[in-house]
Design a protein around this motif. Structure first.
Motif, PDB file in Angstrom:
ATOM      1  N   PRO A   1       0.833  -1.205   0.000  1.00 52.07           N
ATOM      2  CA  PRO A   1       0.000   0.000   0.000  1.00 52.07           C
ATOM      3  C   PRO A   1       0.868   1.255   0.000  1.00 52.07           C
ATOM      4  CG  PRO A   1       0.133  -0.912   2.199  1.00 52.07           C
ATOM      5  CD  PRO A   1       0.820  -1.900   1.301  1.00 52.07           C
ATOM      6  N   ARG A   2       0.234   2.367  -0.277  1.00 58.30           N
ATOM      7  CA  ARG A   2       0.944   3.638  -0.240  1.00 58.30           C
ATOM      8  C   ARG A   2       1.212   4.057   1.207  1.00 58.30           C
ATOM      9  NH1 ARG A   2       1.224   6.288  -5.019  1.00 58.30           N
ATOM     10  NH2 ARG A   2      -0.076   5.485  -6.730  1.00 58.30           N
ATOM     11  N   GLY A   3       2.196   4.900   1.356  1.00 57.78           N
ATOM     12  CA  GLY A   3       2.518   5.413   2.675  1.00 57.78           C
ATOM     13  C   GLY A   3       3.450   6.595   2.568  1.00 57.78           C
ATOM     14  N   ASP A   4       3.698   7.212   3.699  1.00 60.79           N
ATOM     15  CA  ASP A   4       4.588   8.370   3.756  1.00 60.79           C
ATOM     16  C   ASP A   4       5.605   8.176   4.871  1.00 60.79           C
ATOM     17  OD1 ASP A   4       3.421  10.218   1.746  1.00 60.79           O
ATOM     18  OD2 ASP A   4       1.666  10.072   3.043  1.00 60.79           O
ATOM     19  N   TYR A   5       6.759   8.799   4.700  1.00 59.29           N
ATOM     20  CA  TYR A   5       7.791   8.780   5.724  1.00 59.29           C
ATOM     21  C   TYR A   5       8.611  10.056   5.602  1.00 59.29           C
ATOM     22  CZ  TYR A   5      11.574   7.730   2.413  1.00 59.29           C
ATOM     23  OH  TYR A   5      12.502   7.793   1.398  1.00 59.29           O
ATOM     24  N   ARG A   6       9.320  10.383   6.631  1.00 60.12           N
ATOM     25  CA  ARG A   6      10.161  11.586   6.675  1.00 60.12           C
ATOM     26  C   ARG A   6       9.364  12.864   6.432  1.00 60.12           C
ATOM     27  NH1 ARG A   6      16.361  10.116   5.007  1.00 60.12           N
ATOM     28  NH2 ARG A   6      15.642   9.227   3.084  1.00 60.12           N
ATOM     29  N   ALA A   7       8.153  12.936   6.988  1.00 59.55           N
ATOM     30  CA  ALA A   7       7.437  14.207   6.969  1.00 59.55           C
ATOM     31  C   ALA A   7       8.214  15.245   7.768  1.00 59.55           C
ATOM     32  CB  ALA A   7       6.031  14.040   7.539  1.00 59.55           C
ATOM     33  N   SER A   8       8.954  14.794   8.764  1.00 61.05           N
ATOM     34  CA  SER A   8       9.858  15.659   9.523  1.00 61.05           C
ATOM     35  C   SER A   8      11.111  14.855   9.826  1.00 61.05           C
ATOM     36  CB  SER A   8       9.203  16.129  10.826  1.00 61.05           C
ATOM     37  OG  SER A   8       9.119  15.055  11.749  1.00 61.05           O
ATOM     38  N   PRO A   9      12.230  15.509  10.140  1.00 52.66           N
ATOM     39  CA  PRO A   9      13.447  14.759  10.466  1.00 52.66           C
ATOM     40  C   PRO A   9      13.247  13.775  11.612  1.00 52.66           C
ATOM     41  CG  PRO A   9      14.000  17.054  10.048  1.00 52.66           C
ATOM     42  CD  PRO A   9      12.494  16.967  10.065  1.00 52.66           C
ATOM     43  N   GLU A  10      12.349  14.099  12.560  1.00 48.33           N
ATOM     44  CA  GLU A  10      12.132  13.226  13.713  1.00 48.33           C
ATOM     45  C   GLU A  10      11.507  11.881  13.322  1.00 48.33           C
ATOM     46  OE1 GLU A  10      13.169  17.005  15.170  1.00 48.33           O
ATOM     47  OE2 GLU A  10      11.602  16.485  13.711  1.00 48.33           O
ATOM     48  N   ASP A  11      10.993  11.774  12.094  1.00 53.13           N
ATOM     49  CA  ASP A  11      10.409  10.512  11.632  1.00 53.13           C
ATOM     50  C   ASP A  11      11.471   9.511  11.190  1.00 53.13           C
ATOM     51  OD1 ASP A  11       7.858  11.439  12.076  1.00 53.13           O
ATOM     52  OD2 ASP A  11       7.552  12.124  10.018  1.00 53.13           O
ATOM     53  N   PHE A  12      12.708   9.951  11.108  1.00 53.05           N
ATOM     54  CA  PHE A  12      13.786   9.088  10.599  1.00 53.05           C
ATOM     55  C   PHE A  12      14.999   9.275  11.516  1.00 53.05           C
ATOM     56  CE2 PHE A  12      16.882   7.291   7.756  1.00 53.05           C
ATOM     57  CZ  PHE A  12      16.183   6.509   6.842  1.00 53.05           C
ATOM     58  N   LYS A  13      15.156   8.358  12.473  1.00 57.37           N
ATOM     59  CA  LYS A  13      16.235   8.456  13.446  1.00 57.37           C
ATOM     60  C   LYS A  13      17.275   7.364  13.189  1.00 57.37           C
ATOM     61  CE  LYS A  13      13.302  10.450  17.068  1.00 57.37           C
ATOM     62  NZ  LYS A  13      12.775  10.284  18.448  1.00 57.37           N
ATOM     63  N   VAL A  14      18.536   7.757  13.230  1.00 59.76           N
ATOM     64  CA  VAL A  14      19.641   6.831  12.976  1.00 59.76           C
ATOM     65  C   VAL A  14      20.685   7.001  14.069  1.00 59.76           C
ATOM     66  CG1 VAL A  14      21.310   5.992  11.293  1.00 59.76           C
ATOM     67  CG2 VAL A  14      19.277   7.226  10.502  1.00 59.76           C
ATOM     68  N   GLU A  15      21.162   5.898  14.593  1.00 57.94           N
ATOM     69  CA  GLU A  15      22.238   5.933  15.587  1.00 57.94           C
ATOM     70  C   GLU A  15      23.352   4.989  15.151  1.00 57.94           C
ATOM     71  OE1 GLU A  15      22.667   4.607  20.178  1.00 57.94           O
ATOM     72  OE2 GLU A  15      21.323   6.315  19.809  1.00 57.94           O
ATOM     73  N   GLU A  16      24.541   5.544  15.038  1.00 60.90           N
ATOM     74  CA  GLU A  16      25.709   4.765  14.631  1.00 60.90           C
ATOM     75  C   GLU A  16      26.153   3.835  15.757  1.00 60.90           C
ATOM     76  OE1 GLU A  16      28.919   6.598  11.922  1.00 60.90           O
ATOM     77  OE2 GLU A  16      29.759   6.733  13.952  1.00 60.90           O
ATOM     78  N   CYS A  17      26.428   2.573  15.410  1.00 63.25           N
ATOM     79  CA  CYS A  17      26.937   1.592  16.372  1.00 63.25           C
ATOM     80  C   CYS A  17      28.401   1.352  16.038  1.00 63.25           C
ATOM     81  CB  CYS A  17      26.144   0.295  16.292  1.00 63.25           C
ATOM     82  SG  CYS A  17      24.355   0.492  16.474  1.00 63.25           S
ATOM     83  N   LEU A  18      29.283   1.963  16.821  1.00 59.10           N
ATOM     84  CA  LEU A  18      30.698   1.955  16.482  1.00 59.10           C
ATOM     85  C   LEU A  18      31.316   0.567  16.622  1.00 59.10           C
ATOM     86  CD1 LEU A  18      32.843   3.965  15.553  1.00 59.10           C
ATOM     87  CD2 LEU A  18      33.420   4.376  17.943  1.00 59.10           C
ATOM     88  N   GLY A  19      30.981  -0.129  17.688  1.00 58.78           N
ATOM     89  CA  GLY A  19      31.523  -1.458  17.895  1.00 58.78           C
ATOM     90  C   GLY A  19      32.783  -1.494  18.740  1.00 58.78           C
ATOM     91  N   PHE A  20      33.304  -0.322  19.129  1.00 55.89           N
ATOM     92  CA  PHE A  20      34.439  -0.235  20.048  1.00 55.89           C
ATOM     93  C   PHE A  20      34.388   1.132  20.721  1.00 55.89           C
ATOM     94  CE2 PHE A  20      35.877   1.451  16.011  1.00 55.89           C
ATOM     95  CZ  PHE A  20      36.611   2.566  16.347  1.00 55.89           C
ATOM     96  N   ALA A  21      35.154   1.316  21.770  1.00 52.51           N
ATOM     97  CA  ALA A  21      35.124   2.570  22.534  1.00 52.51           C
ATOM     98  C   ALA A  21      36.440   3.328  22.355  1.00 52.51           C
ATOM     99  CB  ALA A  21      34.900   2.285  24.019  1.00 52.51           C
ATOM    100  N   PRO A  22      36.401   4.662  22.216  1.00 58.07           N
ATOM    101  CA  PRO A  22      37.634   5.449  22.212  1.00 58.07           C
ATOM    102  C   PRO A  22      38.422   5.218  23.494  1.00 58.07           C
ATOM    103  CG  PRO A  22      35.753   6.777  21.536  1.00 58.07           C
ATOM    104  CD  PRO A  22      35.197   5.499  22.052  1.00 58.07           C
ATOM    105  N   GLU A  23      39.760   5.360  23.411  1.00 61.50           N
ATOM    106  CA  GLU A  23      40.631   4.963  24.512  1.00 61.50           C
ATOM    107  C   GLU A  23      40.712   5.978  25.652  1.00 61.50           C
ATOM    108  OE1 GLU A  23      44.435   3.813  22.975  1.00 61.50           O
ATOM    109  OE2 GLU A  23      43.565   2.388  21.536  1.00 61.50           O
ATOM    110  N   GLY A  24      40.341   7.236  25.390  1.00 63.05           N
ATOM    111  CA  GLY A  24      40.344   8.225  26.464  1.00 63.05           C
ATOM    112  C   GLY A  24      41.539   9.151  26.463  1.00 63.05           C
TER     113      GLY A  24
END
Length: 356
Positions: free
Chosen positions: A29-52
């Motif tokens: 069916p038809r649909g809509d997405y990204r009517a606003s930036p808040e509709d599309f959230k992305v979080e990067e998963c680095l897989g390791f931690a900076p050393e400090g």
């Protein structure tokens, strides 16, 4: 496999098939997405931690409605360094709220105490600051986590849960998303022109046009194998990729053990990302890939002249930690994809939209 791939017309978007059209017996069916930036959230998963500690300042930032490249330029100005001193792993969507890591080379310099103030006119929040000995390089993050809100007819579709469950169990065709090709396929038009006259670094400093051409060829290959029913199953001579890794091997004989691992999404067939070198595939699988050079000789030969090396990409991608929530007005999807995979490839299996 004797049938050759025919070149797709330069219209946009191409009619690349969905996996679920045949399963469901009808398009979504038809649909809509990204009517606003808040509709599309992305979080990067680095897989390791900076050393400090170290001469590179790593920043965990949240940006809204801003490209990764523009934020890199603004960080460079705020920290009084060159753009080359800024590192990031992945390019995230503009019309979105995204969280990702950046690095800033500050040898012998303290962290700017007023960095947030210097970025006050930028739609970005600095969430964390930590030091690390090395610059953040492209493509080192493990995955991306998405949370997407869909609206329109798709919310009322009684079959959407079945579609979603099928994708969770069988995987998703690993198409490059429309972002790669630009509005109306403009990046592909430019890539054709640049490769026809001979690619030069000064015409494509970030290599985006090379990536666009390779992405189009890959999508063409995936579309053909999907139509033939071979996108999730292996052919003799296929190069198989271990899920979640870069490990790969050629399978000349597809035995029961390999078929079971493919069924469990532990292995995925792969397709070529065109360039110089020899095809790693053989036999039936190689025939699909060799046909690309017949269908699109200008793109293939242009990539070879540009010196970009052949590599491989999985034809299928598995959804990590998938979840679907529905209310009266929206569908909310959350899932994880390995780096390089596009959330829009998931969305286009669930709904029809001009941009997809």
């Amino acid at each position: 496999m004797t049938e050759s791939v025919t070149a797709m017309p330069l219209t946009w978007p191409p009619a690349w098939p969905r996996a679920l059209d045949e399963v469901m017996g009808q398009p979504p069916p038809r649909g809509d997405y990204r009517a606003s930036p808040e509709d599309f959230k992305v979080e990067e998963c680095l897989g390791f931690a900076p050393e400090g500690e170290g001469e590179h300042l790593w920043l965990w930032v949240e940006k809204r409605d801003l490209t990764t490249l523009e934020l890199a330029r603004r960080l460079a100005r705020a920290c009084e360094v060159g753009v080359r001193d800024i590192g990031y792993s992945g390019i995230k969507d503009r019309v979105a709220v995204t969280r990702q890591w950046f690095s800033v080379h500050l040898p012998g310099r303290a962290t700017p105490s007023d960095l947030s103030m210097r970025l006050a006119d930028t739609p970005v929040r600095v969430l964390e600051q930590v030091r690390h000995p090395r610059k953040l390089k492209r493509g080192v993050h493990r995955a991306n986590r998405f949370e997407l809100r869909l609206t329109g007819e798709v919310v009322r579709d009684p079959g959407v849960e079945r579609r979603w469950q099928w994708l969770c169990e069988h995987g998703v065709p690993n198409y490059f998303g429309p972002q790669r090709f630009g509005p109306g396929g403009r990046n592909l038009i430019n890539a054709r022109a640049v490769l026809a006259r001979g690619w030069r670094k000064r015409d494509d400093r970030e290599g985006m046009l090379l990536s666009t051409a390779r992405s189009y060829l890959f999508n063409t290959l995936l579309a053909r194998r999907l139509t033939a029913g071979h996108w999730a199953s292996a052919l003799p001579g296929d190069v198989l990729i271990l899920d979640g890794t870069a490990s790969q091997f050629r399978a000349d004989i597809i035995d029961a053990e390999l078929r079971e691992r493919l069924r469990q999404l532990d292995l995925h067939p792969s397709g070529v990302l065109w360039g110089t070198g020899r095809l790693a595939s053989q036999a039936d699988a190689a025939a699909y890939e060799q046909a690309l050079a017949i269908a699109e000789p200008e793109l293939c030969e242009g990539l070879q002249r540009a010196g970009v090396r052949m590599s491989r990409r999985a034809l299928r991608v598995r959804l990590g930690a998938p979840a679907l929530m529905r209310d009266d007005a929206t569908l909310t999807l959350s899932f994880e994809l390995p780096r390089g995979a596009f959330a829009t490839a998931v969305v286009r299996e669930l709904m029809a939209h001009p941009d997809l």
